[in-house]
Structure formats: structure tokens, C-alpha cells
Design an enzyme around this catalytic site. Structure first.
Site, PDB file in Angstrom:
ATOM      1  N   LYS A  77      -6.756   1.404  12.962  1.00 54.43           N
ATOM      2  CA  LYS A  77      -5.624   2.401  11.766  1.00 54.43           C
ATOM      3  C   LYS A  77      -4.612   2.479  12.702  1.00 54.43           C
ATOM      4  CE  LYS A  77      -7.968   6.786  10.667  1.00 54.43           C
ATOM      5  NZ  LYS A  77      -7.045   7.858  11.349  1.00 54.43           N
ATOM      6  N   ASP A  78      -4.553   2.912  13.982  1.00 53.35           N
ATOM      7  CA  ASP A  78      -3.786   3.984  14.221  1.00 53.35           C
ATOM      8  C   ASP A  78      -2.672   2.835  15.187  1.00 53.35           C
ATOM      9  OD1 ASP A  78      -4.191   6.532  13.747  1.00 53.35           O
ATOM     10  OD2 ASP A  78      -5.208   6.646  15.599  1.00 53.35           O
ATOM     11  N   ARG A 127      -0.670   7.339   2.402  1.00 53.70           N
ATOM     12  CA  ARG A 127      -1.652   6.405   1.889  1.00 53.70           C
ATOM     13  C   ARG A 127      -2.385   7.358   1.036  1.00 53.70           C
ATOM     14  NH1 ARG A 127      -6.974   4.958   2.872  1.00 53.70           N
ATOM     15  NH2 ARG A 127      -7.264   6.721   4.967  1.00 53.70           N
ATOM     16  N   ARG A 128      -3.544   8.178   1.347  1.00 54.48           N
ATOM     17  CA  ARG A 128      -4.620   9.287   0.678  1.00 54.48           C
ATOM     18  C   ARG A 128      -2.919   9.848  -0.342  1.00 54.48           C
ATOM     19  NH1 ARG A 128      -7.085  10.877   6.273  1.00 54.48           N
ATOM     20  NH2 ARG A 128      -9.080   9.275   6.531  1.00 54.48           N
ATOM     21  N   ARG A 145      -1.928  18.274  10.339  1.00 52.52           N
ATOM     22  CA  ARG A 145      -2.036  18.000  11.306  1.00 52.52           C
ATOM     23  C   ARG A 145      -3.162  18.220  12.429  1.00 52.52           C
ATOM     24  NH1 ARG A 145       1.811  14.621  13.570  1.00 52.52           N
ATOM     25  NH2 ARG A 145       0.552  14.330  15.389  1.00 52.52           N
ATOM     26  N   ARG A 151      -8.364  20.861  12.205  1.00 55.31           N
ATOM     27  CA  ARG A 151      -8.275  20.453  10.768  1.00 55.31           C
ATOM     28  C   ARG A 151      -9.496  21.501  10.064  1.00 55.31           C
ATOM     29  NH1 ARG A 151      -6.088  14.504   9.544  1.00 55.31           N
ATOM     30  NH2 ARG A 151      -4.548  14.285  11.464  1.00 55.31           N
ATOM     31  N   CYS A 245       5.228   3.899   9.173  1.00 53.11           N
ATOM     32  CA  CYS A 245       4.341   4.349   9.525  1.00 53.11           C
ATOM     33  C   CYS A 245       3.952   5.067   7.795  1.00 53.11           C
ATOM     34  CB  CYS A 245       4.668   5.190  10.770  1.00 53.11           C
ATOM     35  SG  CYS A 245       5.624   6.301  10.555  1.00 53.11           S
TER      36      CYS A 245
END
Length: 312
Positions: A77-78, A127-128, A145, A151, A245
């Protein structure tokens, strides 16, 4: 064998999974894990201002091309869809896909529907953010981040009321006991909050130099064919959409009950108020054509305008 990876706990856990698969083919394989700090790891601001997801991979790509490592382990995904792989390299193996669900971690155990108006929710994913804003526009969704542990510390310290993370990442580092709510991946009705996964979600990819035949042969032996098909369909769609991105693009391929390949794709504007979506099925042995069809349908439904509007 020298294996390059980002230095985060999650990246190292994923690399150890890769090593375990390699050791099943070559018992006693001597491995050196090479930690590589990337530009994105050092950057604390908005990733789009740094130039996008390519900053998660470019230093590792350079080490691979120059022969300082023999293969690279990436979270798919990155890996950006709008930046070609360095010449002479390719992804030769994908490990079996993990759990693609996004999850909620909240400070007081409340699920998303129960959070009060104005609650502060942290996520680094456009996206979220777009999909969350579609159902709960009253929440304050702010960028967060850092690694998973960082987090969670910000959540526990009261900086956020809840955060959104990938379930598979928490599972890989043994923190899935912190999950408050698992979000569905499919929009079943107009009221239930669902978050369609990222392209390449929960997939560990292994990249090598194509000229390094022993490594390429070894990787082909551990490649999971189902996951390879899913990634091919999703990333073909992403490449045709020319997503960057800052594009809220979601895509999820899986094998349907009849054995065909299914791909569901969505493109959003930044606040989730407008979107295009498409779902197609196709033969399992031609995932690229499926990705092309879904991308074409999304473009006909206005995806290009939505993507262009999110460029900064």
C-alpha cells in the site's frame, strides 16, 4: 542474503515474515536485515508536500539497484502507483494477503457511531478521511503521523478521541488487543460506515533485481499466486487512474464464490461528498484486464475530475 527494509517495528515484523517464508525453502539461510531510514520516515509534515509515497521506497530502491541489498521488503500500500519501479527490478513475490479491514481505536471504548459531535479522529490516509467524512462529517478528522506505537501514545495521551489504523499492522506487531471496532469493507447500506481498503492493503511484496537469477528463482517459489492476482488487478486500476499520494482511491480484489476475480474500485473527492465507484468480475488468469475495465468505468464516471481536484 541482505534484505532491505524500513526501520519501523511494523516493517521489521513484515521482514521477519518474509525471512520465515524464505527459510522454508532454504533451511539455514543466512540473512542480514538492513534497516534503511527513508525520507518519509524522517518527515513529520503532510506527505504530499514531500512528494508523495515514493519517499517510503526511494532510498530502499537505491540500495537495491546499487547492490547494497539483495532484495527489498515493502508494504504494497506504500508503493506508489504513479512512479515506475527502477529499471531492472520487479516484485517477484507476494506473501499471502493479511486482513484488509480498517479498524478504530478509541480512548474510551466507543465505536465510531457513538463518538460525540466534534470528536477528534486521527488518520494519515486521505482514503480513510474521505470515507469517514461521508458518514460522519461532524467529526474533526486530523492528520496523524508516526509509527503505530507513536500513534497509540498520542491517542492515550488525549491528543485524539479515536484513531483509524490497518488491522493487519496491529496484528503483525501484537497490538490487536487495542482494537475497538472493525469496520466493514463493503458498503452494505446507506447508514453503516464502511471503509473500502487501500490498493495493496495487507500485502507484503518482495522486490529484487531481475538479473539476480538465484534470488528471482527463490522468490518465485514463495510467491502466493492468489495475492499476486489481487495486487495486479488493483495496481493496474491505480496506474490507469494516474492516482497520486493525495488521491482518495480505494480498491479491493478478491476471489468470488464462483472462482472468478472481483474488483471493487472507488475514487472520492477530499471530503467524501462526491465519488465514483465500479465493480467488475473477470477470469482469474487475467487480472490486468479486470483492473483496466474497472479503471475505464471509473474514468467514464468522472474519476479524473475527482483526482485532479485533490492535487495540491
Amino acid at each position: 542474503m541482505r534484505i532491505g527494509t524500513r526501520a519501523s517495528p511494523l516493517a521489521r515484523a513484515q521482514t521477519h515474515q518474509a525471512v520465515e517464508h524464505l527459510a522454508q525453502i532454504v533451511p539455514g539461510l543466512l540473512v542480514e536485515i538492513v534497516d534503511i531510514e527513508t525520507s518519509a520516515d524522517r518527515w513529520t509534515g503532510d506527505l504530499s508536500l514531500l512528494g508523495g509515497k515514493g519517499n517510503f521506497t526511494k532510498e530502499i530502491d537505491r540500495a537495491l539497484v546499487h547492490g547494497r541489498i539483495d532484495l527489498a521488503v515493502h508494504s504494497m500500500k506504500d508503493v506508489p502507483g504513479d512512479v515506475p519501479l527502477p529499471e531492472g527490478t520487479e516484485f517477484a513475490a507476494y506473501l499471502p494477503r493479511g486482513d484488509v479491514h480498517d479498524v478504530v481505536l478509541s480512548r474510551d471504548g466507543r465505536c465510531l457511531p457513538d463518538l460525540p459531535q466534534g470528536a477528534k479522529v486521527g488518520t494519515s490516509s486521505v482514503r480513510r478521511r474521505a470515507q469517514l467524512s461521508l458518514r460522519r462529517p461532524d467529526l474533526r478528522v486530523e492528520r496523524i503521523r508516526g509509527g503505530i506505537d507513536t500513534r497509540i501514545k498520542k491517542l492515550d495521551s488525549g491528543d485524539y478521541d479515536a484513531i483509524l489504523l490497518a488491522r493487519t499492522g496491529l496484528q503483525r506487531i501484537g497490538l490487536d488487543d487495542r482494537i475497538t471496532e472493525v469496520l466493514p469493507t463493503t458498503w452494505a447500506d446507506g447508514d453503516t460506515l464502511a471503509i473500502v481498503p487501500a490498493v495493496g492493503a495487507a500485502v507484503i511484496g518482495m522486490q529484487a533485481r531481475t538479473a539476480d537469477e538465484p534470488v528471482m528463482r527463490l522468490l518465485k517459489e514463495i510467491d502466493d499466486s492468489d495475492t499476486a492476482r489481487y495486487v495486479t488487478a488493483e495496481r493496474t486500476m491505480l496506474r490507469m487512474l494516474q492516482g497520486h499520494c493525495n488521491s482518495p482511491i480505494a480498491g479491493h480484489a478478491h476471489t468470488a464464490s464462483d472462482g472468478r476475480l472481483s474488483l471493487f474500485g472507488m475514487v472520492f473527492n477530499e471530503d467524501g461528498s462526491r465519488w465514483a465507484r465500479s465493480r467488475e468480475w473477470g477470469p482469474a488468469d487475467d487480472p490486468a484486464s479486470l483492473g483496466e475495465r474497472v479503471a475505464g468505468d471509473l474514468l467514464r464516471k468522472g474519476a479524473r475530475r475527482l483526482i485532479t481536484a485533490t492535487r495540491k
